[in-house]
Scaffold this motif. Structure first.
Motif, PDB file in Angstrom:
ATOM      1  N   LYS B  42       9.484  -4.833   4.341  1.00 28.92           N
ATOM      2  CA  LYS B  42       9.506  -5.528   3.058  1.00 28.92           C
ATOM      3  C   LYS B  42       8.275  -5.261   2.204  1.00 28.92           C
ATOM      4  O   LYS B  42       8.189  -5.709   1.075  1.00 28.92           O
ATOM      5  CB  LYS B  42       9.685  -7.032   3.288  1.00 28.92           C
ATOM      6  CG  LYS B  42      11.092  -7.379   3.736  1.00 28.92           C
ATOM      7  CD  LYS B  42      11.295  -8.865   3.957  1.00 28.92           C
ATOM      8  CE  LYS B  42      12.703  -9.110   4.494  1.00 28.92           C
ATOM      9  NZ  LYS B  42      12.819 -10.402   5.196  1.00 28.92           N
ATOM     10  N   THR B  43       7.330  -4.571   2.783  1.00 29.80           N
ATOM     11  CA  THR B  43       6.137  -4.233   2.014  1.00 29.80           C
ATOM     12  C   THR B  43       6.324  -2.879   1.344  1.00 29.80           C
ATOM     13  O   THR B  43       6.401  -1.866   2.019  1.00 29.80           O
ATOM     14  CB  THR B  43       4.902  -4.177   2.930  1.00 29.80           C
ATOM     15  OG1 THR B  43       4.766  -5.413   3.617  1.00 29.80           O
ATOM     16  CG2 THR B  43       3.655  -3.910   2.119  1.00 29.80           C
ATOM     17  N   THR B  44       6.408  -2.891   0.032  1.00 32.61           N
ATOM     18  CA  THR B  44       6.625  -1.623  -0.670  1.00 32.61           C
ATOM     19  C   THR B  44       5.302  -0.992  -1.081  1.00 32.61           C
ATOM     20  O   THR B  44       4.302  -1.682  -1.256  1.00 32.61           O
ATOM     21  CB  THR B  44       7.480  -1.812  -1.930  1.00 32.61           C
ATOM     22  OG1 THR B  44       6.676  -2.411  -2.948  1.00 32.61           O
ATOM     23  CG2 THR B  44       8.675  -2.697  -1.639  1.00 32.61           C
ATOM     24  N   MET B  45       5.327   0.303  -1.228  1.00 33.69           N
ATOM     25  CA  MET B  45       4.132   1.005  -1.656  1.00 33.69           C
ATOM     26  C   MET B  45       3.671   0.506  -3.018  1.00 33.69           C
ATOM     27  O   MET B  45       2.474   0.440  -3.298  1.00 33.69           O
ATOM     28  CB  MET B  45       4.422   2.511  -1.722  1.00 33.69           C
ATOM     29  CG  MET B  45       4.628   3.164  -0.367  1.00 33.69           C
ATOM     30  SD  MET B  45       3.221   3.020   0.740  1.00 33.69           S
ATOM     31  CE  MET B  45       2.078   4.218   0.051  1.00 33.69           C
ATOM     32  N   ARG B  46       4.638   0.172  -3.863  1.00 38.03           N
ATOM     33  CA  ARG B  46       4.283  -0.327  -5.188  1.00 38.03           C
ATOM     34  C   ARG B  46       3.476  -1.617  -5.097  1.00 38.03           C
ATOM     35  O   ARG B  46       2.491  -1.808  -5.798  1.00 38.03           O
ATOM     36  CB  ARG B  46       5.547  -0.549  -6.020  1.00 38.03           C
ATOM     37  CG  ARG B  46       6.151   0.748  -6.548  1.00 38.03           C
ATOM     38  CD  ARG B  46       7.553   0.515  -7.094  1.00 38.03           C
ATOM     39  NE  ARG B  46       8.148   1.747  -7.611  1.00 38.03           N
ATOM     40  CZ  ARG B  46       8.682   2.687  -6.855  1.00 38.03           C
ATOM     41  NH1 ARG B  46       8.694   2.540  -5.537  1.00 38.03           N
ATOM     42  NH2 ARG B  46       9.198   3.776  -7.397  1.00 38.03           N
ATOM     43  N   VAL B  47       3.911  -2.493  -4.198  1.00 36.09           N
ATOM     44  CA  VAL B  47       3.210  -3.771  -4.048  1.00 36.09           C
ATOM     45  C   VAL B  47       1.822  -3.548  -3.451  1.00 36.09           C
ATOM     46  O   VAL B  47       0.838  -4.143  -3.895  1.00 36.09           O
ATOM     47  CB  VAL B  47       4.034  -4.741  -3.167  1.00 36.09           C
ATOM     48  CG1 VAL B  47       3.204  -5.958  -2.808  1.00 36.09           C
ATOM     49  CG2 VAL B  47       5.302  -5.166  -3.900  1.00 36.09           C
ATOM     50  N   ILE B  48       1.752  -2.692  -2.460  1.00 36.55           N
ATOM     51  CA  ILE B  48       0.448  -2.389  -1.863  1.00 36.55           C
ATOM     52  C   ILE B  48      -0.513  -1.917  -2.951  1.00 36.55           C
ATOM     53  O   ILE B  48      -1.629  -2.413  -3.082  1.00 36.55           O
ATOM     54  CB  ILE B  48       0.571  -1.302  -0.775  1.00 36.55           C
ATOM     55  CG1 ILE B  48       1.369  -1.826   0.422  1.00 36.55           C
ATOM     56  CG2 ILE B  48      -0.801  -0.840  -0.320  1.00 36.55           C
ATOM     57  CD1 ILE B  48       1.673  -0.769   1.472  1.00 36.55           C
ATOM     58  N   ALA B  49      -0.036  -0.950  -3.726  1.00 35.26           N
ATOM     59  CA  ALA B  49      -0.873  -0.389  -4.778  1.00 35.26           C
ATOM     60  C   ALA B  49      -1.278  -1.474  -5.776  1.00 35.26           C
ATOM     61  O   ALA B  49      -2.455  -1.617  -6.129  1.00 35.26           O
ATOM     62  CB  ALA B  49      -0.141   0.745  -5.484  1.00 35.26           C
ATOM     63  N   ALA B  50      -0.305  -2.259  -6.194  1.00 36.46           N
ATOM     64  CA  ALA B  50      -0.566  -3.298  -7.185  1.00 36.46           C
ATOM     65  C   ALA B  50      -1.615  -4.281  -6.672  1.00 36.46           C
ATOM     66  O   ALA B  50      -2.602  -4.568  -7.351  1.00 36.46           O
ATOM     67  CB  ALA B  50       0.729  -4.031  -7.543  1.00 36.46           C
ATOM     68  N   GLU B  51      -1.419  -4.764  -5.447  1.00 35.61           N
ATOM     69  CA  GLU B  51      -2.336  -5.757  -4.880  1.00 35.61           C
ATOM     70  C   GLU B  51      -3.730  -5.170  -4.672  1.00 35.61           C
ATOM     71  O   GLU B  51      -4.720  -5.876  -4.720  1.00 35.61           O
ATOM     72  CB  GLU B  51      -1.787  -6.285  -3.559  1.00 35.61           C
ATOM     73  CG  GLU B  51      -0.527  -7.120  -3.707  1.00 35.61           C
ATOM     74  CD  GLU B  51      -0.768  -8.591  -3.354  1.00 35.61           C
ATOM     75  OE1 GLU B  51      -1.689  -8.866  -2.568  1.00 35.61           O
ATOM     76  OE2 GLU B  51      -0.033  -9.442  -3.886  1.00 35.61           O
ATOM     77  N   ALA B  52      -3.767  -3.887  -4.404  1.00 36.85           N
ATOM     78  CA  ALA B  52      -5.066  -3.251  -4.210  1.00 36.85           C
ATOM     79  C   ALA B  52      -5.687  -2.873  -5.555  1.00 36.85           C
ATOM     80  O   ALA B  52      -6.837  -2.447  -5.622  1.00 36.85           O
ATOM     81  CB  ALA B  52      -4.920  -2.023  -3.332  1.00 36.85           C
ATOM     82  N   GLY B  53      -4.904  -3.020  -6.611  1.00 40.38           N
ATOM     83  CA  GLY B  53      -5.420  -2.739  -7.940  1.00 40.38           C
ATOM     84  C   GLY B  53      -5.562  -1.257  -8.247  1.00 40.38           C
ATOM     85  O   GLY B  53      -6.401  -0.845  -9.037  1.00 40.38           O
ATOM     86  N   VAL B  54      -4.721  -0.452  -7.620  1.00 40.97           N
ATOM     87  CA  VAL B  54      -4.735   0.985  -7.914  1.00 40.97           C
ATOM     88  C   VAL B  54      -3.310   1.435  -8.237  1.00 40.97           C
ATOM     89  O   VAL B  54      -2.366   0.659  -8.135  1.00 40.97           O
ATOM     90  CB  VAL B  54      -5.264   1.803  -6.721  1.00 40.97           C
ATOM     91  CG1 VAL B  54      -6.667   1.379  -6.362  1.00 40.97           C
ATOM     92  CG2 VAL B  54      -4.329   1.675  -5.532  1.00 40.97           C
ATOM     93  N   SER B  55      -3.173   2.686  -8.616  1.00 40.11           N
ATOM     94  CA  SER B  55      -1.839   3.193  -8.915  1.00 40.11           C
ATOM     95  C   SER B  55      -1.162   3.675  -7.636  1.00 40.11           C
ATOM     96  O   SER B  55      -1.820   3.928  -6.624  1.00 40.11           O
ATOM     97  CB  SER B  55      -1.928   4.348  -9.899  1.00 40.11           C
ATOM     98  OG  SER B  55      -2.477   5.468  -9.247  1.00 40.11           O
ATOM     99  N   VAL B  56       0.144   3.793  -7.713  1.00 36.42           N
ATOM    100  CA  VAL B  56       0.898   4.270  -6.551  1.00 36.42           C
ATOM    101  C   VAL B  56       0.395   5.645  -6.119  1.00 36.42           C
ATOM    102  O   VAL B  56       0.153   5.895  -4.935  1.00 36.42           O
ATOM    103  CB  VAL B  56       2.397   4.369  -6.882  1.00 36.42           C
ATOM    104  CG1 VAL B  56       3.174   4.749  -5.639  1.00 36.42           C
ATOM    105  CG2 VAL B  56       2.901   3.053  -7.425  1.00 36.42           C
ATOM    106  N   GLY B  57       0.257   6.501  -7.101  1.00 30.35           N
ATOM    107  CA  GLY B  57      -0.191   7.858  -6.802  1.00 30.35           C
ATOM    108  C   GLY B  57      -1.523   7.875  -6.091  1.00 30.35           C
ATOM    109  O   GLY B  57      -1.765   8.706  -5.213  1.00 30.35           O
ATOM    110  N   ASN B  58      -2.366   6.959  -6.441  1.00 29.42           N
ATOM    111  CA  ASN B  58      -3.684   6.913  -5.822  1.00 29.42           C
ATOM    112  C   ASN B  58      -3.591   6.538  -4.348  1.00 29.42           C
ATOM    113  O   ASN B  58      -4.307   7.101  -3.507  1.00 29.42           O
ATOM    114  CB  ASN B  58      -4.555   5.908  -6.567  1.00 29.42           C
ATOM    115  CG  ASN B  58      -6.034   6.181  -6.341  1.00 29.42           C
ATOM    116  OD1 ASN B  58      -6.395   7.239  -5.838  1.00 29.42           O
ATOM    117  ND2 ASN B  58      -6.873   5.245  -6.717  1.00 29.42           N
ATOM    118  N   ALA B  59      -2.722   5.628  -4.033  1.00 30.84           N
ATOM    119  CA  ALA B  59      -2.511   5.270  -2.634  1.00 30.84           C
ATOM    120  C   ALA B  59      -2.101   6.511  -1.855  1.00 30.84           C
ATOM    121  O   ALA B  59      -2.586   6.754  -0.745  1.00 30.84           O
ATOM    122  CB  ALA B  59      -1.444   4.197  -2.514  1.00 30.84           C
TER     123      ALA B  59
END
Lengths: 233, 233
Positions: B42-59
């Motif tokens: 249930k943890t999406t890459m988009r959410v991870i990126a958002a919560e970490a305050g970076v872009s998806v691509g950066n992750a």
DNA sequence: CCGCCTTCTTGAACATGTTCAAAACGTCGG
DNA sequence: CCGACGTTTTGAACATGTTCAAGAAGGCGG
């Protein structure tokens, strides 16, 4: 509404009556072919549908997920194996030859799918997945598989304590799971390594079983039987 | 261009020099927290990126896939286990207590993650996946794990033939894999069944090992050692 | 300070499993 | 033949892991 795909598991009825049954079969055979030809990962639902001449949604009408198509594949394999094994079980009496024959036979039947079997395994590993060999949904397939090993034991020249004899088929099934695990990871030419594993394990198991007649070993054997029983409960 | 994420596995350099290192850590810790809070699926890459305050691509710049984030999590667990085990290995001499302690300890460390461990296992089961316990990429973690069992054996009162003693740690690691498999499927209260499995298997293993001193058993033991060796090759 | 190169960051675009509301089809009582 | 109802079929829309071309930031020789 509820997916009919699941019901297919034990469906051996003649195809005369059902209407959409033809479509279902078509989708399945197309999927299996594509899985074989290009692997599970590279076969998309869109392509399966296209090649089968139906829409994507229709494929999902019969098989509620790509996994279910895989499940069907699994059943297919199982049935093939049971057939392939009949001859050996009828002609051979030696335990090692029976066991070795059954295991090698599985290898032959499964060989065409070796490449994409990994993906199957992946899905099977998830506890909640119906594909798990330990799941309730795959109990029929599992029971059938254990039954084969029961025949291996019962029709053989093996002399064992009744307790052990009763649990042995399930243990052999577990052994096969182990071999499958090895097989999935085996990328040697012609599955050389897996074949070697079988050829070395079978006599070893035979030896081990004969050892259980030694008095000092009897105790541990009983412990093992007890453990296996407590696990099944 | 090439993903740096892989390099992190054995990266123990101080964080002083690197620049993006901070970002990397931020992404990892955010991901681990979310995995714990809502599971892997249930943890999406988009959410991870958002919560970490970076872009998806950066992750993706730091971790080339979601699996790589999982790999990091795995290493985390492993390290915790090694720590948790130090006391037992220093204070206990009895083989059964050492082995049981290590196994139960693993259970404790992993308990908080039991619920979503299934998903982890699923990914780990795929042969080609770097998450597979048999893969090249997880060799460091695997070696570390086997090393723990080597300590279990070496620091114990167990007397064994050198051949067997050398292979035993790897066999015990395999045993743990089996227990983990059981654990993943275990949904009894408080993991009662897995605990019972450990408590029954450990003395059994001990008995088995002591049996290897019986002359008639020696031969089979050598066969097993030979088989294990040939598999590793 | 300027140009240039490496490192880092971005977000839109892509691929693919899956869902769903709507339409087509088939059958059967009238 | 009609209409109603269950079954089958459709394809656009959605969710999410992943890629990529383009740009921003940061430093470095001149």
């Amino acid at each position: 509404m509820v997916q009919k795909g699941v019901a297919t598991l034990t469906d051996v009825t003649d195809s005369a009556t059902a209407k959409g049954e033809q479509t279902r079969e078509l989708i399945l055979s197309t999927a299996l072919r594509l899985f074989r030809e290009q692997g599970y990962g590279k076969t998309t639902m869109r392509v399966i549908a296209a090649e089968a001449g139906v829409s994507v949604g229709n494929a999902y009408y019969y098989y509620s997920s790509k996994e279910h198509l895989m499940q069907a594949y699994y059943d297919h394999l199982q049935a093939q194996h049971r057939e392939a094994v009949v001859d050996i079980l009828e002609s051979e009496k030696s335990f090692t030859k029976r066991l070795g024959g059954v295991l090698h036979s599985w290898l032959e039947v499964s060989a065409p799918y070796h490449e994409f079997a990994g993906t199957f395994f992946k899905n099977a590993a998830e506890p909640k997945s119906p594909l798990s060999p330990f799941s309730e949904q795959s109990r029929p397939a599992r029971d059938a598989s254990v039954e084969v090993f029961r025949q291996v034991v019962d029709g053989s020249d093996l002399k064992l304590a009744p307790d052990l004899k009763a649990e042995l088929p399930e243990l052999l099934w577990l052994m096969q799971m182990g071999i499958v695990l090895f097989w999935v990871h085996d990328d040697s030419d012609g599955l050389r390594r897996t074949k070697a594993l079988i050829d070395r394990s079978v006599p070893l198991v035979d030896k081990l079983l004969r050892l259980t007649r030694i008095p000092g070993v009897r105790g541990v054997t009983n412990d093992i039987v007890g453990l296996v029983r407590s696990i099944k409960a």
